[in-house]
Design an enzyme around this catalytic site. Sequence first.
Site, short mmCIF file in Angstrom:
data_model
loop_
_atom_site.label_atom_id
_atom_site.label_comp_id
_atom_site.label_asym_id
_atom_site.label_seq_id
_atom_site.Cartn_x
_atom_site.Cartn_y
_atom_site.Cartn_z
N HIS A 173 0.78 -1.08 0.04
CA HIS A 173 0.50 -0.16 0.28
C HIS A 173 1.34 1.09 0.18
CE1 HIS A 173 -2.50 2.94 1.86
NE2 HIS A 173 -3.21 2.56 0.95
N HIS A 217 -19.18 4.15 1.74
CA HIS A 217 -18.43 2.71 0.76
C HIS A 217 -19.44 1.51 0.03
CE1 HIS A 217 -15.64 2.65 4.35
NE2 HIS A 217 -14.39 2.64 3.15
N ARG A 236 -19.93 20.51 12.79
CA ARG A 236 -18.93 19.44 12.45
C ARG A 236 -18.70 18.87 13.41
NH1 ARG A 236 -16.58 16.27 9.91
NH2 ARG A 236 -14.75 16.42 8.54
N CYS A 239 -14.12 26.15 10.67
CA CYS A 239 -14.10 24.60 10.84
C CYS A 239 -12.69 25.31 9.70
CB CYS A 239 -15.10 24.38 9.37
SG CYS A 239 -14.41 22.76 8.80
N TYR A 266 -6.20 18.00 8.54
CA TYR A 266 -6.02 19.03 8.82
C TYR A 266 -4.19 19.61 8.79
CZ TYR A 266 -10.34 18.94 10.23
OH TYR A 266 -11.86 18.18 10.23
#
Lengths: 571, 571
Positions: free
Chosen positions: B142, B166, B239, B285, B422
């Site tokens: 991966h 998903h 959020r 945010c 972030y």
Amino acid sequence: MLKRFPGRVGIWCLKRPELRRTKCALYSASGAYLSDRSYHERRENSNENFSKRRVVGVVGVGASFLLGIYGYRYLKDDRRQVSSTEELDEEVASYSGKPGGRIDGLPTYKMADVAKHSSAEKRLWVTYKEGVYDITDFVDSHPGGDAILMAVGSALEPFWNLYAVHKTPQVTKLLEQYRIGNLDPAEAKENAEGHDPYHADPSRDPELVPSNKKPFNAEPLPERLIENYITPTEYFYVRNHLPVPVVDLSNYAIEIEGPGIKSTSLTLEELKKMPKHTITATVMCAGNRRSEMSQVKEVKGLYWGPSAIGNATWSGVKLSELLEKIGFDESTNEALHVQFEGLDLTPESNPYGGSIPIEKAVDPKGDVILAYEMNGKPLTRDHGYPVRVIAPGIVGARCVKWLNRIVLSKEESPAFWQRRDYKGFSPNVTAETAKWDEAAAIEELPVISAICVPSKHDHVHVNDDSTVTVRGYAWSGGGRPIIRVDVTSDGGDRWVEAELVEKSDARPGRHWSWTLWEVKVPVTASQNQVELWAKAVDSSYNVQPESFKHIWNIRGVLNNAYHRVPINLVR
Amino acid sequence: MLKRFPGRVGIWCLKRPELRRTKCALYSASGAYLSDRSYHERRENSNENFSKRRVVGVVGVGASFLLGIYGYRYLKDDRRQVSSTEELDEEVASYSGKPGGRIDGLPTYKMADVAKHSSAEKRLWVTYKEGVYDITDFVDSHPGGDAILMAVGSALEPFWNLYAVHKTPQVTKLLEQYRIGNLDPAEAKENAEGHDPYHADPSRDPELVPSNKKPFNAEPLPERLIENYITPTEYFYVRNHLPVPVVDLSNYAIEIEGPGIKSTSLTLEELKKMPKHTITATVMCAGNRRSEMSQVKEVKGLYWGPSAIGNATWSGVKLSELLEKIGFDESTNEALHVQFEGLDLTPESNPYGGSIPIEKAVDPKGDVILAYEMNGKPLTRDHGYPVRVIAPGIVGARCVKWLNRIVLSKEESPAFWQRRDYKGFSPNVTAETAKWDEAAAIEELPVISAICVPSKHDHVHVNDDSTVTVRGYAWSGGGRPIIRVDVTSDGGDRWVEAELVEKSDARPGRHWSWTLWEVKVPVTASQNQVELWAKAVDSSYNVQPESFKHIWNIRGVLNNAYHRVPINLVR
């Protein structure tokens, strides 16, 4: 040429009851106007011939006094409609007399007579050589409101010695438009005998390229600037607003006063007995990189290149500790600002001054230092001997040199440089529309960077891996570290992150030093010229603005747009 | 479509000796990927029919698990060369079986068998419905290195319930490529019976326009946002990263630990006995205005409009006082960060977390509050009931809700959201080249503004004086007040200063609230359309960058370029 000398000029004020108004100094103390010589021209001159480095620019400090009259009288006065600057130039050029020379048939006055004419009711007179002038009409309706001349009722010579920009034929010829009489020849001779106020200035290192000599303002070449993380004192940029004062240590003491503290006087020796702190901090002029902003539209001020910045160690007493020692108690004290006054004086004996917010001054982590050492040695005279303020993370203009007095106050410093200079404005604000009282004084500076190697139009060798090597500095105010510098050679289609090669490990909020960076930027094989761009990001993720167009401001401060350097590629 | 689901996904890690490596959760907890529905589409939908406001977007949270496989297997695996995304789409579409359905001829396993296959040596298996899958080949190579799936050795359903993105035919069809067997039908039924982890989420006000429902993320319409200086709680943006925890006050206590302090457990009642402080602070945010950045190039994350911001009063205990009370001594304590953990949990029971620098936490002027009231009332569940962190001037992501634990540490929070989310990157950094450990976690936010009235493509009445009225907000991190907002309708040839109509008078460094502004911007008589631009300047004279191109970043955070709003003029 008129456009280069805007009618509006900066002022600062003294209460003068005899004028029934506040008397104001009318000048731009913030810098010379280099009409003929840009930063890059200076730089090239400096490159071409090192021995010629101390070029005599167009000496002088700022649009001022009669330049103000000059612009105003001809552009605003209803009685004289001038359609173009050319017409004005012609009119001024047509004056054929000797400025300040005796004119037969006019009455003769003594200085005592002139002195009586320093109030609105009695007209406002000034003298120059053997000329006496009445400038009342201008003063009454001056766009700067109460922007009255410091010189009313007296001779112009002391001002003109200080701000040599006046000594041009245009200004002296214009003055003659206001001629009303002759001055007693003996007194005129006395007025003319003023010495050069800069005669006691120190000698300077040839590494410093002056943008102005009186007052002295100079910066090193950019490639020299970033040779050291700690900038050697000899070529640390110098930004003086007035003549360098001659300090006699035996008479020197810093006075401290304000509400809630014990008024105190401290000699250098007493200061040195307090705990000594050393910080490393970058100091930068608000006008650094101004020559680039001026490419958009001319601005007032010295045309600095990118080297009006330096990083040094500063040792001295912490202001927070000093204030605590003399009784400052934040929980009860009403002061909002700490004002500083220097020993450098205007012709009217008003000191250079500036202030910082009280929070910065009293915060032990704010690291404000009354510094008596720079890079481990006593301050040099150009850098404020014997004591200067270092307010790290804040614009250099508040780091008052030759510190004489500290005043705690509810108000900002009343000095010109705090109230009528070093403020930012919106791009469309003009000298006429600027609301100085409403604009915020510059304290913390925004994020900035510059490419120091290569320089504009350099011929740069392309590395074997089809890159060019680019080096520079980045810094941000408020103790915010630089977290990233991006460089591009293709207008930002491909940004490359620079390596931050020298930086401090200080914590955010207390990160006062600059960061030196280096990067190899890819260039396309087919290109012969590219324009390098650099932008930095600080720990608050503030980033430099792209271009000067949208941050342009009348004073040419805060020049932190992307640094753009066109170069020629050599393979 | 493949390009929309980058192979690289976020991770966070747990030490799992049985895997002989660190086991990592593989998901972007920071937001759903709205492939088909932009912010403005949502907005228009909302405008058209208020009752349809709670539109079901493409629900889910982030590129994750199989999306990672999806991208990686087909782009990187040498065994399968796929020339285009269309080809891949076709291949996936050609799968005709029922995802997770029984396939005759394959061996049948029990969950106990699957559980054995959770180490690199024994292959890595997962189940979905009645399907058993071996994803070892993907995991071993991966691109995220040790980014192993939290789900190995177990069922996918709990993850997919949490991250509903998903549940698309593409993902489930793709999963079948890894099919190796069938799961015992009774156990498959048991796995499928997992409840909706969001079943206990509170009901929400219809004023909130969701960009995602599970977890719930929503913002008010911009024109509603600026109706009040203090944003009403009911339409303060929400959020959430995970389901809203159900808190039983009788069991609730905040644990505090770390070097040099007395480990402490505090109930809400105990907290309320400490001195109560109230601050007014804006919370924003990091992804606010992300929908605009996505116009340059798609980014990962929720496509927020300009309303993922709000200004409220917050009451509670000052963290600095609490820490002092339990023995924190800055002069000796070695902690550099204060970590916060919420009660909101991932499927593996790891809490949401974030941290702030110790300096911010312990500074009484930093005003960090453990808040139990918002706008004078107990916190609502969506805003962190019973207690949340308010770290004013710092990104909302660190204002941890449903506060459960405070840890002083030399390290930042180990949580995914601090370490792998972030953070800002240079525009040319990709998911593959991002050096997460070297990038700075977002703490203080940069200066930002937005035009809230009018909105994009609105038909706007031209005032009698040939202007249009424009209103919005501006704010900056670090307690830096807004000193100016400039607005233009002609690409910056003429900037007009806005009136700052509602603002706080707090001092710089402690100015946590936003500023609301209004301005009449001149428009030319001949124009039918104009594009409004707004930019703000804060007290450090940092200014917003011009365009998104040069601040674009993979995570779509820090969207503070000029706000540009095209409008139609009506006369």
